[in-house]
Design a protein around this motif. Structure first.
Motif, PDB file in Angstrom:
ATOM      1  N   TYR A 107       0.890  -1.268   0.052  1.00  0.00           N
ATOM      2  CA  TYR A 107       0.071   0.039  -0.042  1.00  0.00           C
ATOM      3  C   TYR A 107       0.705   1.257   0.040  1.00  0.00           C
ATOM      4  O   TYR A 107       0.720   2.190  -0.703  1.00  0.00           O
ATOM      5  CB  TYR A 107      -0.897  -0.179   1.254  1.00  0.00           C
ATOM      6  N   ALA A 108       2.013   1.374   0.752  1.00  0.00           N
ATOM      7  CA  ALA A 108       2.761   2.655   0.815  1.00  0.00           C
ATOM      8  C   ALA A 108       3.413   2.759  -0.549  1.00  0.00           C
ATOM      9  O   ALA A 108       3.647   3.734  -1.086  1.00  0.00           O
ATOM     10  CB  ALA A 108       3.990   2.211   1.869  1.00  0.00           C
ATOM     11  N   GLU A 109       3.907   1.369  -1.251  1.00  0.00           N
ATOM     12  CA  GLU A 109       4.363   1.623  -2.636  1.00  0.00           C
ATOM     13  C   GLU A 109       3.351   1.940  -3.471  1.00  0.00           C
ATOM     14  O   GLU A 109       3.733   3.058  -4.362  1.00  0.00           O
ATOM     15  CB  GLU A 109       4.812   0.285  -2.826  1.00  0.00           C
ATOM     16  N   LEU A 110       2.210   1.736  -3.371  1.00  0.00           N
ATOM     17  CA  LEU A 110       0.938   2.227  -4.451  1.00  0.00           C
ATOM     18  C   LEU A 110       0.760   3.769  -4.076  1.00  0.00           C
ATOM     19  O   LEU A 110       0.562   4.478  -5.005  1.00  0.00           O
ATOM     20  CB  LEU A 110      -0.196   1.532  -4.055  1.00  0.00           C
ATOM     21  N   ALA A 111       1.082   4.206  -2.965  1.00  0.00           N
ATOM     22  CA  ALA A 111       0.757   5.622  -2.600  1.00  0.00           C
ATOM     23  C   ALA A 111       1.946   6.269  -2.868  1.00  0.00           C
ATOM     24  O   ALA A 111       1.917   7.590  -2.707  1.00  0.00           O
ATOM     25  CB  ALA A 111       0.640   5.688  -0.833  1.00  0.00           C
ATOM     26  N   GLY A 112       2.889   5.765  -3.378  1.00  0.00           N
ATOM     27  CA  GLY A 112       4.124   6.523  -4.246  1.00  0.00           C
ATOM     28  C   GLY A 112       5.249   6.675  -2.818  1.00  0.00           C
ATOM     29  O   GLY A 112       6.372   7.321  -3.356  1.00  0.00           O
ATOM     30  N   ARG A 113       5.296   6.034  -1.871  1.00  0.00           N
ATOM     31  CA  ARG A 113       6.278   6.229  -0.821  1.00  0.00           C
ATOM     32  C   ARG A 113       6.662   4.899  -0.239  1.00  0.00           C
ATOM     33  O   ARG A 113       6.045   4.628   0.763  1.00  0.00           O
ATOM     34  CB  ARG A 113       5.589   7.283   0.450  1.00  0.00           C
ATOM     35  N   PRO A 114       7.260   3.924  -0.978  1.00  0.00           N
ATOM     36  CA  PRO A 114       7.493   2.633  -0.420  1.00  0.00           C
ATOM     37  C   PRO A 114       8.272   2.424   0.944  1.00  0.00           C
ATOM     38  O   PRO A 114       7.828   1.573   1.639  1.00  0.00           O
ATOM     39  CB  PRO A 114       8.364   2.251  -1.436  1.00  0.00           C
ATOM     40  N   ALA A 115       8.877   3.650   1.433  1.00  0.00           N
ATOM     41  CA  ALA A 115       9.681   3.379   2.721  1.00  0.00           C
ATOM     42  C   ALA A 115       8.494   4.019   3.737  1.00  0.00           C
ATOM     43  O   ALA A 115       8.646   3.664   5.042  1.00  0.00           O
ATOM     44  CB  ALA A 115      10.611   4.387   2.764  1.00  0.00           C
TER      45      ALA A 115
END
Length: 167
Positions: A107-115
């Motif tokens: 989900y964080a990756e989908l939101a553009g901020r994988p970390a």
């Protein structure tokens, strides 16, 4: 003016609070309207009254419960936060397809901020419009179910409902 309505669902009562413009501002598996109102951003809070009937939102929720898993996609929602990431993350959460849950990392990756795994988890926790912004579709990094404001039993039911008949 806002209005609220409660529907019976297989997991218990589901209440939603809607603005006069038709946007859902709070929802959850409860009949406790005052508790739901605490989830509405202070700038969006208004006097709230019971609706005469379940209205269009109720019809959409019933369609979802009857198996139209994309019925909720077009329902407008309105919630606010203090930061741009959370607002963006809520919009992205609506893109998670039924039957295809994501991990917090995904989900964080989908939101553009994988970390930003913790920020993604915080967006789930702060979501005021359960079901319409499907935070139940985000699971632990190891695939296990993590907290859900309305209980893990409800989250389990929703995920099973969305996964379709077992083969």
């Amino acid at each position: 003016m806002m209005w609220h309505s409660t529907l019976d669902t297989p997991t218990g009562p589901f209440t939603y609070v809607v603005s006069s413009a038709g946007a859902v501002r709070a929802s959850g598996f409860t009949t406790d309207v005052p508790a739901l109102l605490t989830l509405v951003h202070p700038e969006l809070r208004e006097e709230t009254r019971p609706a005469a009937d379940a209205g269009a939102i109720g019809a959409v929720v019933r369609s979802y419960l009857d198996g139209d898993l994309t019925a909720l996609d077009a329902v407008p929602v309105e919630q606010r936060t203090g930061g741009p990431f959370t607002a963006h993350a809520w919009q992205v959460m609506r893109e998670i397809k039924p039957g295809s849950p994501l991990t917090y990392a995904g989900y964080a990756e989908l939101a553009g901020r994988p970390a930003a795994i913790r920020a993604a988890a915080a967006a789930c926790a702060r979501n005021a419009v359960a079901l319409f912004v499907p935070c139940h579709r985000v699971v632990g990094t190891d695939g296990t179910l993590r907290g859900y404001r309305w209980g893990l039993g409800v989250k389990t039911w929703l995920l099973e409902h969305e996964s379709g008949p077992m083969q």
